[in-house]
Scaffold this active site. Structure first.
Site, PDB file in Angstrom:
ATOM      1  N   LYS A  83       0.855  -1.405  -0.076  1.00 32.32           N
ATOM      2  CA  LYS A  83      -0.284   0.078  -0.148  1.00 32.32           C
ATOM      3  C   LYS A  83       0.929   0.963  -0.131  1.00 32.32           C
ATOM      4  O   LYS A  83       0.434   2.500  -0.540  1.00 32.32           O
ATOM      5  CB  LYS A  83      -1.114   0.243   0.450  1.00 32.32           C
ATOM      6  CG  LYS A  83      -0.897  -0.093   2.668  1.00 32.32           C
ATOM      7  CD  LYS A  83      -1.815  -0.229   3.131  1.00 32.32           C
ATOM      8  CE  LYS A  83      -0.878  -0.033   4.492  1.00 32.32           C
ATOM      9  NZ  LYS A  83      -0.032  -1.516   5.239  1.00 32.32           N
ATOM     10  N   ARG A 126      -5.990   3.088  10.978  1.00 33.50           N
ATOM     11  CA  ARG A 126      -5.465   1.293  12.093  1.00 33.50           C
ATOM     12  C   ARG A 126      -6.736   0.509  13.163  1.00 33.50           C
ATOM     13  O   ARG A 126      -6.226  -0.078  13.295  1.00 33.50           O
ATOM     14  CB  ARG A 126      -4.232   1.276  12.061  1.00 33.50           C
ATOM     15  CG  ARG A 126      -3.361   0.490  11.644  1.00 33.50           C
ATOM     16  CD  ARG A 126      -1.824   0.886  11.873  1.00 33.50           C
ATOM     17  NE  ARG A 126      -0.952   0.078  11.449  1.00 33.50           N
ATOM     18  CZ  ARG A 126       0.190   0.764  10.961  1.00 33.50           C
ATOM     19  NH1 ARG A 126      -0.286   2.085  10.416  1.00 33.50           N
ATOM     20  NH2 ARG A 126       0.533  -0.366  10.404  1.00 33.50           N
ATOM     21  N   ARG A 180      12.743  -6.811   2.788  1.00 35.98           N
ATOM     22  CA  ARG A 180      12.079  -5.429   2.490  1.00 35.98           C
ATOM     23  C   ARG A 180      13.556  -4.207   2.661  1.00 35.98           C
ATOM     24  O   ARG A 180      13.549  -4.676   3.539  1.00 35.98           O
ATOM     25  CB  ARG A 180      11.041  -5.021   2.891  1.00 35.98           C
ATOM     26  CG  ARG A 180      10.878  -3.691   2.776  1.00 35.98           C
ATOM     27  CD  ARG A 180       9.283  -3.498   2.807  1.00 35.98           C
ATOM     28  NE  ARG A 180       8.883  -2.528   4.176  1.00 35.98           N
ATOM     29  CZ  ARG A 180       7.745  -2.501   4.697  1.00 35.98           C
ATOM     30  NH1 ARG A 180       6.792  -2.796   3.915  1.00 35.98           N
ATOM     31  NH2 ARG A 180       7.323  -2.880   5.949  1.00 35.98           N
ATOM     32  N   ARG A 239      13.965  -1.882   8.339  1.00 35.70           N
ATOM     33  CA  ARG A 239      13.227  -1.841   8.399  1.00 35.70           C
ATOM     34  C   ARG A 239      13.661  -2.139   9.758  1.00 35.70           C
ATOM     35  O   ARG A 239      13.424  -3.493  10.267  1.00 35.70           O
ATOM     36  CB  ARG A 239      11.823  -1.128   8.650  1.00 35.70           C
ATOM     37  CG  ARG A 239      11.484   0.092   8.640  1.00 35.70           C
ATOM     38  CD  ARG A 239      10.636   0.263   7.862  1.00 35.70           C
ATOM     39  NE  ARG A 239       9.192  -0.654   8.396  1.00 35.70           N
ATOM     40  CZ  ARG A 239       7.947  -0.495   8.330  1.00 35.70           C
ATOM     41  NH1 ARG A 239       7.672   0.608   6.768  1.00 35.70           N
ATOM     42  NH2 ARG A 239       7.366  -0.645   9.382  1.00 35.70           N
ATOM     43  N   ARG A 279       2.829  -7.773  14.271  1.00 27.24           N
ATOM     44  CA  ARG A 279       2.432  -6.851  13.577  1.00 27.24           C
ATOM     45  C   ARG A 279       1.494  -7.631  12.349  1.00 27.24           C
ATOM     46  O   ARG A 279       0.419  -6.539  12.412  1.00 27.24           O
ATOM     47  CB  ARG A 279       3.402  -5.987  12.315  1.00 27.24           C
ATOM     48  CG  ARG A 279       4.312  -5.155  13.147  1.00 27.24           C
ATOM     49  CD  ARG A 279       5.703  -4.833  12.146  1.00 27.24           C
ATOM     50  NE  ARG A 279       5.486  -3.520  11.296  1.00 27.24           N
ATOM     51  CZ  ARG A 279       6.345  -3.861   9.529  1.00 27.24           C
ATOM     52  NH1 ARG A 279       6.923  -4.777   9.759  1.00 27.24           N
ATOM     53  NH2 ARG A 279       5.605  -3.181   8.883  1.00 27.24           N
TER      54      ARG A 279
HETATM   55  P1  AMP Z   1       3.629   1.486   9.179  1.00 23.12           P
HETATM   56  O1  AMP Z   1       5.224   1.858   8.427  1.00 23.12           O
HETATM   57  O2  AMP Z   1       2.720   1.608   8.662  1.00 23.12           O
HETATM   58  O3  AMP Z   1       3.980  -0.372   8.575  1.00 23.12           O
HETATM   59  O4  AMP Z   1       4.355   1.794  10.278  1.00 23.12           O
HETATM   60  C1  AMP Z   1       4.973   0.705  12.069  1.00 23.12           C
HETATM   61  C2  AMP Z   1       4.741   0.949  13.476  1.00 23.12           C
HETATM   62  O5  AMP Z   1       4.377   2.386  13.100  1.00 23.12           O
HETATM   63  C3  AMP Z   1       3.665   0.626  13.249  1.00 23.12           C
HETATM   64  O6  AMP Z   1       4.074  -0.369  13.425  1.00 23.12           O
HETATM   65  C4  AMP Z   1       2.477   1.299  14.878  1.00 23.12           C
HETATM   66  O7  AMP Z   1       3.564   0.648  14.899  1.00 23.12           O
HETATM   67  C5  AMP Z   1       3.120   2.714  14.145  1.00 23.12           C
HETATM   68  N1  AMP Z   1       2.106   3.835  13.456  1.00 23.12           N
HETATM   69  C6  AMP Z   1       1.904   3.621  11.957  1.00 23.12           C
HETATM   70  N2  AMP Z   1       1.636   4.447  11.819  1.00 23.12           N
HETATM   71  C7  AMP Z   1      -0.187   3.800  13.091  1.00 23.12           C
HETATM   72  C8  AMP Z   1      -1.047   4.246  13.774  1.00 23.12           C
HETATM   73  N3  AMP Z   1      -2.377   4.285  12.601  1.00 23.12           N
HETATM   74  N4  AMP Z   1      -1.446   3.953  14.766  1.00 23.12           N
HETATM   75  C9  AMP Z   1      -1.208   3.382  15.708  1.00 23.12           C
HETATM   76  N5  AMP Z   1       0.351   3.470  15.388  1.00 23.12           N
HETATM   77  C10 AMP Z   1       0.740   3.279  14.164  1.00 23.12           C
END
Ligand code: AMP
Length: 221
Positions: A18, A93, A131, A164, A175
Site C-alpha cells: 500500500k 488503523r 524489504r 527497518r 505486526r
Molecule cells: P507502517 O510503516 O505503516 O507499517 O507503521 C510502522 C509502525 O508505526 C506501526 O507498526 C505502528 O507501531 C506505528 N503506526 C503507524 N501508523 C499507525 C497508526 N495509524 N496507529 C497506531 N500506530 C501506528
C-alpha cells in the site's frame, strides 16, 4: 465530476504494497501521500517528544496510542497541500481512529474512498523479510526480486538502503497479528459505509496500480 475534498484511504496488511501504491497515486493525482508510519519514524529519528513516546510501541510491532496518532494526523491534514485531497497510508488503523477521522470529515465535507490491497500472510512474510527501504525518500525495494538492493542504494536519491528494525521475523509476526485483530475489522466498517473496494495485491506493481486508477476514476468522474 464530483467536487470537494477527497480522502483516499489505503487499507491492507503490512507488506501488501500500500505504501508503494500510495506513492504512485500521489504522483499521478498530485495529492500528498500521508504515511503515519513515515511520520512516526521521522519523529523517532529527530528525537521529538512524540518520537520518544512512540519508540517502544513501534519497535515491538504494537500500535502507537490513538490520541498521539490522531493529533499528528489533524495537524498534517490542516496543511494547504491537502485542500483538494490526500492519500492516507497506515491510518486509520483502529475503529476508534476511523471514527475520529469521520467526525473530522463531517465538519469539513470530505469524501472518502477506501481501497484495500489484499495479500495472504505467507506472501507478506516473504516480502517483509526481504524489504529494503530508503531512509531519505521512503522508497521500498524487494531484495528477493532485485538482489543488488540488499545493502545497496536507492535508485531515486542514491541513499544507502536500510532494513527497518520492525522487519525482523519476530516483529513481523506481531505486526500481522495486530493487523488481523485490530485493523482488519476496518474492512467491514468501510464495507458497511459503501466506501470499500478491494484489489488483489498479489500481482505486479503496475497491474495493481492500473486497478487502483480504474477504481479512482470510477468514483470521481
Ligand atoms: P507502517 O510503516 O505503516 O507499517 O507503521 C510502522 C509502525 O508505526 C506501526 O507498526 C505502528 O507501531 C506505528 N503506526 C503507524 N501508523 C499507525 C497508526 N495509524 N496507529 C497506531 N500506530 C501506528
Amino acid at each position: 465530476m464530483e467536487t470537494g475534498r477527497l480522502a483516499i484511504i489505503m487499507l491492507g496488511p503490512p507488506g501488501a504494497g500500500k505504501g508503494t501504491q500510495a506513492r504512485m497515486i500521489s504522483e499521478a493525482l498530485k495529492f500528498p501521500h500521508i504515511s503515519t508510519g513515515d511520520m512516526l519514524r521521522e519523529s523517532l529519528r529527530n528525537g521529538t517528544k512524540l518520537g520518544k513516546k512512540a519508540k517502544a510501541f513501534m519497535e515491538s510491532g504494537a500500535l502507537v496510542p490513538d490520541d498521539l496518532v490522531d493529533a499528528m494526523v489533524v495537524d498534517r491534514l490542516a496543511r494547504e497541500d491537502c485542500s483538494r485531497g490526500f492519500i492516507l497510508d497506515g491510518y486509520p488503523r483502529t475503529i476508534s481512529q476511523a471514527r475520529f477521522l469521520e467526525s473530522l470529515f463531517e465538519k469539513n465535507g470530505t469524501r472518502t474512498l477506501s481501497i484495500g490491497v489484499e495479500v495472504g500472510d505467507n506472501i507478506l512474510i516473504r516480502r517483509l523479510s526481504s524489504r529494503w527501504t530508503c531512509p531519505t525518500c521512503g522508497k521500498m525495494f524487494n531484495a528477493a526480486l532485485e538482489p543488488g538492493k540488499a545493502g545497496g542504494q536507492c535508485d531515486e536519491c542514491g541513499t544507502a538502503l536500510v532494513q527497518r528494525k520492525d522487519d525482523t521475523a519476530e516483529v513481523i509476526a506481531e505486526r500481522l497479528q495486530v493487523y488481523h485483530t485490530i485493523t482488519q475489522p476496518l474492512v467491514r466498517h468501510y464495507q458497511e459505509q459503501g466506501s470499500y473496494i478491494a484489489v488483489n495485491g498479489d500481482r505486479p506493481l503496475e497491474e495493481v496500480f492500473g486497478s487502483i486508477v480504474g477504481i479512482i476514476r470510477g468514483r470521481t468522474d
